[in-house]
Design a protein around this motif. Structure first.
Motif, PDB file in Angstrom:
ATOM      1  N   PRO A  55       0.586  -1.625   0.128  1.00  0.00           N
ATOM      2  CA  PRO A  55       0.170  -0.440   0.281  1.00  0.00           C
ATOM      3  C   PRO A  55       1.080   1.203  -0.120  1.00  0.00           C
ATOM      4  O   PRO A  55       2.191   1.246  -0.446  1.00  0.00           O
ATOM      5  N   ALA A  56       0.793   2.551  -0.555  1.00  0.00           N
ATOM      6  CA  ALA A  56       1.193   3.899  -0.508  1.00  0.00           C
ATOM      7  C   ALA A  56       1.337   3.585   1.243  1.00  0.00           C
ATOM      8  O   ALA A  56       0.895   3.518   2.347  1.00  0.00           O
ATOM      9  N   ASP A  57       2.817   5.063   1.455  1.00  0.00           N
ATOM     10  CA  ASP A  57       2.303   5.172   2.787  1.00  0.00           C
ATOM     11  C   ASP A  57       3.548   6.362   3.131  1.00  0.00           C
ATOM     12  O   ASP A  57       3.830   7.102   2.125  1.00  0.00           O
ATOM     13  N   GLY A  58       3.374   7.141   4.120  1.00  0.00           N
ATOM     14  CA  GLY A  58       3.776   8.012   3.794  1.00  0.00           C
ATOM     15  C   GLY A  58       4.005   9.075   5.797  1.00  0.00           C
ATOM     16  O   GLY A  58       3.319   8.285   6.333  1.00  0.00           O
ATOM     17  N   GLN A  59       5.269   9.323   5.651  1.00  0.00           N
ATOM     18  CA  GLN A  59       5.551   9.502   7.499  1.00  0.00           C
ATOM     19  C   GLN A  59       6.115  10.656   7.079  1.00  0.00           C
ATOM     20  O   GLN A  59       7.014  11.512   6.129  1.00  0.00           O
ATOM     21  N   SER A  60       6.264  12.000   7.837  1.00  0.00           N
ATOM     22  CA  SER A  60       6.834  12.997   8.163  1.00  0.00           C
ATOM     23  C   SER A  60       6.958  13.218   9.682  1.00  0.00           C
ATOM     24  O   SER A  60       7.232  12.644  10.484  1.00  0.00           O
ATOM     25  N   SER A 103      21.471  -0.377  16.617  1.00  0.00           N
ATOM     26  CA  SER A 103      21.050  -1.046  15.424  1.00  0.00           C
ATOM     27  C   SER A 103      21.742  -0.398  14.329  1.00  0.00           C
ATOM     28  O   SER A 103      22.316   0.252  14.332  1.00  0.00           O
ATOM     29  N   SER A 104      22.857  -1.396  14.012  1.00  0.00           N
ATOM     30  CA  SER A 104      23.971  -1.164  13.191  1.00  0.00           C
ATOM     31  C   SER A 104      24.236  -1.580  11.722  1.00  0.00           C
ATOM     32  O   SER A 104      23.469  -2.664  11.267  1.00  0.00           O
ATOM     33  N   TYR A 105      24.552  -1.545  10.491  1.00  0.00           N
ATOM     34  CA  TYR A 105      23.910  -1.901   9.030  1.00  0.00           C
ATOM     35  C   TYR A 105      25.425  -1.676   8.684  1.00  0.00           C
ATOM     36  O   TYR A 105      26.365  -0.562   8.972  1.00  0.00           O
ATOM     37  N   GLY A 106      25.668  -1.622   7.798  1.00  0.00           N
ATOM     38  CA  GLY A 106      27.124  -1.723   6.736  1.00  0.00           C
ATOM     39  C   GLY A 106      26.988  -1.172   6.249  1.00  0.00           C
ATOM     40  O   GLY A 106      28.409  -0.110   5.293  1.00  0.00           O
ATOM     41  N   SER A 107      25.852   0.506   5.699  1.00  0.00           N
ATOM     42  CA  SER A 107      26.262   1.025   5.007  1.00  0.00           C
ATOM     43  C   SER A 107      24.713   1.743   5.095  1.00  0.00           C
ATOM     44  O   SER A 107      23.592   1.324   5.791  1.00  0.00           O
ATOM     45  N   LEU A 108      24.741   3.231   4.786  1.00  0.00           N
ATOM     46  CA  LEU A 108      23.861   3.693   4.904  1.00  0.00           C
ATOM     47  C   LEU A 108      22.264   3.363   4.178  1.00  0.00           C
ATOM     48  O   LEU A 108      20.742   2.860   4.309  1.00  0.00           O
ATOM     49  N   ASN A 109      22.662   2.995   2.661  1.00  0.00           N
ATOM     50  CA  ASN A 109      22.012   2.281   1.863  1.00  0.00           C
ATOM     51  C   ASN A 109      21.048   1.484   2.755  1.00  0.00           C
ATOM     52  O   ASN A 109      19.862   0.971   2.316  1.00  0.00           O
ATOM     53  N   GLU A 110      21.683  -0.098   3.243  1.00  0.00           N
ATOM     54  CA  GLU A 110      21.299  -0.769   3.586  1.00  0.00           C
ATOM     55  C   GLU A 110      20.047  -0.169   4.303  1.00  0.00           C
ATOM     56  O   GLU A 110      18.762  -1.169   4.891  1.00  0.00           O
ATOM     57  N   LEU A 111      20.694   0.539   5.956  1.00  0.00           N
ATOM     58  CA  LEU A 111      19.867   0.952   7.019  1.00  0.00           C
ATOM     59  C   LEU A 111      18.198   1.356   6.013  1.00  0.00           C
ATOM     60  O   LEU A 111      17.248   1.136   6.781  1.00  0.00           O
ATOM     61  N   SER A 112      18.083   2.127   5.678  1.00  0.00           N
ATOM     62  CA  SER A 112      17.611   2.398   4.811  1.00  0.00           C
ATOM     63  C   SER A 112      16.336   2.229   4.023  1.00  0.00           C
ATOM     64  O   SER A 112      14.906   1.803   4.541  1.00  0.00           O
ATOM     65  N   ALA A 113      17.195   0.597   3.155  1.00  0.00           N
ATOM     66  CA  ALA A 113      15.812  -0.573   3.269  1.00  0.00           C
ATOM     67  C   ALA A 113      15.754  -1.173   3.483  1.00  0.00           C
ATOM     68  O   ALA A 113      13.926  -1.675   3.482  1.00  0.00           O
ATOM     69  N   GLN A 114      15.992  -1.216   4.825  1.00  0.00           N
ATOM     70  CA  GLN A 114      15.667  -2.022   6.455  1.00  0.00           C
ATOM     71  C   GLN A 114      14.181  -1.366   6.675  1.00  0.00           C
ATOM     72  O   GLN A 114      13.523  -2.481   6.665  1.00  0.00           O
ATOM     73  N   LEU A 116      12.814   0.932   5.710  1.00  0.00           N
ATOM     74  CA  LEU A 116      11.419   1.578   4.873  1.00  0.00           C
ATOM     75  C   LEU A 116      10.842   0.938   3.812  1.00  0.00           C
ATOM     76  O   LEU A 116      10.684   0.955   3.218  1.00  0.00           O
ATOM     77  N   GLY A 117      11.805   0.207   3.275  1.00  0.00           N
ATOM     78  CA  GLY A 117      11.776  -1.262   2.795  1.00  0.00           C
ATOM     79  C   GLY A 117      11.503  -0.614   1.382  1.00  0.00           C
ATOM     80  O   GLY A 117      11.795  -0.953   0.451  1.00  0.00           O
ATOM     81  N   GLN A 176      10.135  -0.310  -9.408  1.00  0.00           N
ATOM     82  CA  GLN A 176      10.081  -0.117  -8.363  1.00  0.00           C
ATOM     83  C   GLN A 176       8.933   0.894  -7.940  1.00  0.00           C
ATOM     84  O   GLN A 176       8.102   1.168  -8.850  1.00  0.00           O
ATOM     85  N   ARG A 177       8.518   1.716  -6.963  1.00  0.00           N
ATOM     86  CA  ARG A 177       8.099   1.886  -6.848  1.00  0.00           C
ATOM     87  C   ARG A 177       7.649   3.422  -6.411  1.00  0.00           C
ATOM     88  O   ARG A 177       9.556   3.839  -6.532  1.00  0.00           O
ATOM     89  N   LEU A 178       7.010   4.638  -7.192  1.00  0.00           N
ATOM     90  CA  LEU A 178       7.014   6.369  -6.945  1.00  0.00           C
ATOM     91  C   LEU A 178       7.323   6.639  -5.093  1.00  0.00           C
ATOM     92  O   LEU A 178       7.238   5.567  -4.353  1.00  0.00           O
ATOM     93  N   ILE A 179       8.502   7.135  -4.882  1.00  0.00           N
ATOM     94  CA  ILE A 179       9.064   7.719  -3.983  1.00  0.00           C
ATOM     95  C   ILE A 179       9.089   8.867  -3.907  1.00  0.00           C
ATOM     96  O   ILE A 179      10.135   9.396  -5.349  1.00  0.00           O
ATOM     97  N   THR A 180       8.641   9.956  -3.052  1.00  0.00           N
ATOM     98  CA  THR A 180       8.859  11.700  -2.519  1.00  0.00           C
ATOM     99  C   THR A 180       9.004  11.845  -1.859  1.00  0.00           C
ATOM    100  O   THR A 180       8.472  11.890  -0.692  1.00  0.00           O
ATOM    101  N   ILE A 181      10.222  12.202  -1.829  1.00  0.00           N
ATOM    102  CA  ILE A 181      10.787  13.130  -0.267  1.00  0.00           C
ATOM    103  C   ILE A 181      10.506  14.855  -0.326  1.00  0.00           C
ATOM    104  O   ILE A 181      10.924  15.054  -1.341  1.00  0.00           O
ATOM    105  N   LYS A 182      10.013  15.577   0.460  1.00  0.00           N
ATOM    106  CA  LYS A 182       9.868  16.321   0.503  1.00  0.00           C
ATOM    107  C   LYS A 182      10.644  17.638   1.329  1.00  0.00           C
ATOM    108  O   LYS A 182      10.870  16.537   2.756  1.00  0.00           O
ATOM    109  N   VAL A 183      11.349  18.065   1.363  1.00  0.00           N
ATOM    110  CA  VAL A 183      12.491  19.102   2.538  1.00  0.00           C
ATOM    111  C   VAL A 183      11.422  20.629   2.297  1.00  0.00           C
ATOM    112  O   VAL A 183      11.648  21.348   1.833  1.00  0.00           O
ATOM    113  N   ARG A 184      11.450  20.855   3.601  1.00  0.00           N
ATOM    114  CA  ARG A 184      11.762  22.423   4.059  1.00  0.00           C
ATOM    115  C   ARG A 184      11.634  22.853   5.127  1.00  0.00           C
ATOM    116  O   ARG A 184      11.417  22.130   6.103  1.00  0.00           O
TER     117      ARG A 184
END
Length: 187
Positions: A55-60, A103-114, A116-117, A176-184
């Motif tokens: 499903p669609a998901d979002g976090q702020s 929690s420790s990960y081998g990389s920042l990419n691995e951490l975000s994938a774990q 947020l999926g 791959q799914r659509l991802i939108t990152i917004k920063v203010r």
């Protein structure tokens, strides 16, 4: 035909032929190293589009980001300021500190994938917030409408960067799914 008429005709011909020239190839942008620690704070939202059975998901979040090239710290808080997590990283590893422990990960990419999926390019944010491509990601080019640049499959819209706003979008594909990152940013 006098000289004045010839010059005007030549100028008009040059002008019209310029209008017919083929489109220029994309302009590649140079990346930039962060020479000293940079800091940002503000609001961050990550929206994941529905994809397959997901499903669609979002976090702020409210965030505080401090980074140099290759290392950084990202604090994520609720809109009321309660700390949810602290992410730290360097070239060798990434760590997540939360109420559940470390929690420790081998990389920042691995951490975000774990978490947020999806692989979110957190390490690129400090560069993108300065309107430049990240050196650790694939080469980039200016978007055709001049609204920003594209890097590693992400379209970075920098039109409102001077007002403290940035949007990064990874379009949906078959894999791959659509991802939108917004920063203010807080000014």
């Amino acid at each position: 035909m006098n000289i004045r008429t010839s010059v005007c005709a030549l100028g008009l011909t040059a002008l019209l032929s310029a209008c017919k020239s083929p489109p220029r190839p994309p302009v590649l942008l140079p990346s930039a190293q962060l020479q000293q620690a940079q800091q940002w704070q503000g609001h961050l939202s990550v929206k994941l589009g529905a994809f397959g059975s997901l499903p669609a998901d979002g976090q702020s979040f409210t965030f505080f980001l401090k980074a140099t090239t290759g290392e950084g710290q990202l604090d994520l808080m609720t809109p009321l300021g309660t700390q949810l997590a602290q992410v730290t990283w360097n070239a060798q590893s990434a760590h997540l500190d939360s109420s559940e422990g470390r929690s420790s990960y081998g990389s920042l990419n691995e951490l975000s994938a774990q978490l947020l999926g999806e692989d979110i390019p957190v390490q690129a944010l400090p560069h993108w917030l300065q309107g430049v491509p990240a050196p650790e990601l694939a080469a980039s080019q200016v978007l055709p409408d001049q609204s920003g640049f594209e890097q590693a499959g992400w379209q970075i819209d920098t039109r409102l960067l001077m007002q403290g706003k940035l949007q990064a979008t990874r379009t949906e594909t078959a894999s791959q799914r659509l991802i939108t990152i917004k920063v203010r940013l807080e000014q």
